[in-house]
Design a protein around this motif. Structure first.
Motif, PDB file in Angstrom:
ATOM      1  N   SER A 111      -3.182  10.956   7.837  1.00 24.28           N
ATOM      2  CA  SER A 111      -4.295  10.345   8.454  1.00 24.28           C
ATOM      3  C   SER A 111      -4.105   9.642   9.573  1.00 24.28           C
ATOM      4  O   SER A 111      -3.138   8.916   9.663  1.00 24.28           O
ATOM      5  CB  SER A 111      -5.091   9.611   7.261  1.00 24.28           C
ATOM      6  OG  SER A 111      -6.400   9.090   7.975  1.00 24.28           O
ATOM      7  N   SER A 112      -5.079   9.612  10.459  1.00 25.13           N
ATOM      8  CA  SER A 112      -4.975   8.916  11.677  1.00 25.13           C
ATOM      9  C   SER A 112      -5.680   7.672  11.672  1.00 25.13           C
ATOM     10  O   SER A 112      -5.527   6.742  12.535  1.00 25.13           O
ATOM     11  CB  SER A 112      -5.447   9.583  13.143  1.00 25.13           C
ATOM     12  OG  SER A 112      -6.837  10.136  12.713  1.00 25.13           O
TER      13      SER A 112
ATOM     14  N   VAL B  57      11.502  14.303 -11.725  1.00 23.32           N
ATOM     15  CA  VAL B  57      11.065  13.171 -10.980  1.00 23.32           C
ATOM     16  C   VAL B  57      11.173  13.528  -9.453  1.00 23.32           C
ATOM     17  O   VAL B  57      12.104  13.883  -8.775  1.00 23.32           O
ATOM     18  CB  VAL B  57      11.982  12.017 -11.083  1.00 23.32           C
ATOM     19  CG1 VAL B  57      11.613  10.957 -10.531  1.00 23.32           C
ATOM     20  CG2 VAL B  57      12.032  11.652 -12.497  1.00 23.32           C
ATOM     21  N   GLU B  58       9.929  13.062  -8.721  1.00 24.32           N
ATOM     22  CA  GLU B  58       9.544  13.444  -7.464  1.00 24.32           C
ATOM     23  C   GLU B  58       9.661  12.032  -6.657  1.00 24.32           C
ATOM     24  O   GLU B  58       9.546  10.899  -7.410  1.00 24.32           O
ATOM     25  CB  GLU B  58       8.315  14.279  -7.062  1.00 24.32           C
ATOM     26  CG  GLU B  58       8.160  15.542  -7.971  1.00 24.32           C
ATOM     27  CD  GLU B  58       7.042  15.050  -9.303  1.00 24.32           C
ATOM     28  OE1 GLU B  58       6.380  15.953  -9.210  1.00 24.32           O
ATOM     29  OE2 GLU B  58       7.147  14.090  -9.713  1.00 24.32           O
ATOM     30  N   SER B  59       9.998  12.207  -5.592  1.00 23.37           N
ATOM     31  CA  SER B  59      10.124  10.913  -4.680  1.00 23.37           C
ATOM     32  C   SER B  59       9.849  11.395  -3.064  1.00 23.37           C
ATOM     33  O   SER B  59       9.909  12.523  -2.859  1.00 23.37           O
ATOM     34  CB  SER B  59      11.443  10.301  -4.666  1.00 23.37           C
ATOM     35  OG  SER B  59      12.290  11.001  -4.121  1.00 23.37           O
ATOM     36  N   GLY B  60       9.193  10.475  -2.288  1.00 21.72           N
ATOM     37  CA  GLY B  60       9.399  10.694  -0.913  1.00 21.72           C
ATOM     38  C   GLY B  60       7.946  10.749  -0.197  1.00 21.72           C
ATOM     39  O   GLY B  60       7.656  10.888   0.795  1.00 21.72           O
ATOM     40  N   GLY B  61       7.042  10.580  -1.295  1.00 19.99           N
ATOM     41  CA  GLY B  61       5.535  10.674  -0.723  1.00 19.99           C
ATOM     42  C   GLY B  61       5.263   9.328   0.043  1.00 19.99           C
ATOM     43  O   GLY B  61       5.894   8.401  -0.249  1.00 19.99           O
ATOM     44  N   ASP B  62       4.266   9.492   1.063  1.00 18.62           N
ATOM     45  CA  ASP B  62       3.930   8.465   1.744  1.00 18.62           C
ATOM     46  C   ASP B  62       2.582   8.623   2.553  1.00 18.62           C
ATOM     47  O   ASP B  62       2.065   9.800   2.429  1.00 18.62           O
ATOM     48  CB  ASP B  62       5.024   8.026   2.767  1.00 18.62           C
ATOM     49  CG  ASP B  62       5.249   6.720   3.224  1.00 18.62           C
ATOM     50  OD1 ASP B  62       6.212   6.459   4.003  1.00 18.62           O
ATOM     51  OD2 ASP B  62       4.008   5.910   3.332  1.00 18.62           O
ATOM     52  N   SER B  63       2.216   7.673   3.310  1.00 14.14           N
ATOM     53  CA  SER B  63       1.058   7.810   4.260  1.00 14.14           C
ATOM     54  C   SER B  63       1.569   7.934   5.619  1.00 14.14           C
ATOM     55  O   SER B  63       2.200   7.099   6.115  1.00 14.14           O
ATOM     56  CB  SER B  63       0.060   6.603   3.945  1.00 14.14           C
ATOM     57  OG  SER B  63      -0.958   6.824   4.712  1.00 14.14           O
ATOM     58  N   VAL B  64       1.037   8.920   6.099  1.00 11.70           N
ATOM     59  CA  VAL B  64       1.662   9.322   7.589  1.00 11.70           C
ATOM     60  C   VAL B  64       0.672   9.505   8.580  1.00 11.70           C
ATOM     61  O   VAL B  64      -0.400   9.987   7.947  1.00 11.70           O
ATOM     62  CB  VAL B  64       2.967  10.179   7.800  1.00 11.70           C
ATOM     63  CG1 VAL B  64       3.918   9.471   6.999  1.00 11.70           C
ATOM     64  CG2 VAL B  64       2.312  11.565   7.215  1.00 11.70           C
TER      65      VAL B  64
END
Length: 115
Positions: A114-115, A5-12
């Motif tokens: 992404s900006s 199980v992975e975690s921690g991804g986000d949009s930055v």
């Protein structure tokens, strides 16, 4: 049965940091390596970083100096610190566990830069 199980991804935004975590649970014999791969839409999955049971690390050239992989053997966890993120780092990141000749994969965690 092994679960990953992975975690921690986000949009930055570009230049920011993230920390991905992966936990492998279940009965795992002969764990030899844990690592992170990523897959961009329409492209093949590629190795990002890997750490073997003796602590040897391998990184893709594109992430050297920016990403750091670490592990906790007692907890069967592997982390990936992602610094100085770039738009080209955008992908789904998958955790991989190698044990006794088998590969176990998580469902992936999405990173968008992404900006």
């Amino acid at each position: 049965q092994v679960q990953v199980v992975e975690s921690g991804g986000d949009s930055v935004q570009p230049g920011m940091s993230l920390r991905l975590s992966c936990v492998a649970s279940g009965t795992i014999f002969g764990l030899s390596a844990m690592g992170w791969y990523r897959q961009e839409s329409g492209k093949q999955r590629e190795l990002v970083a890997m750490i073997s049971s003796d602590g040897t690390t391998t990184y893709a050239d594109s992430v050297k100096g920016r990403f750091t992989i670490s592990k906790d053997n007692a907890k069967n966890t592997v982390n990936l610190q992602l610094n100085s993120l770039k738009p080209e780092d955008t992908a789904v990141y998958y955790c991989n566990v190698e044990a006794m000749g088998y590969d176990y994969w998580g469902q992936g965690t999405s990173v968008t830069v992404s900006s």
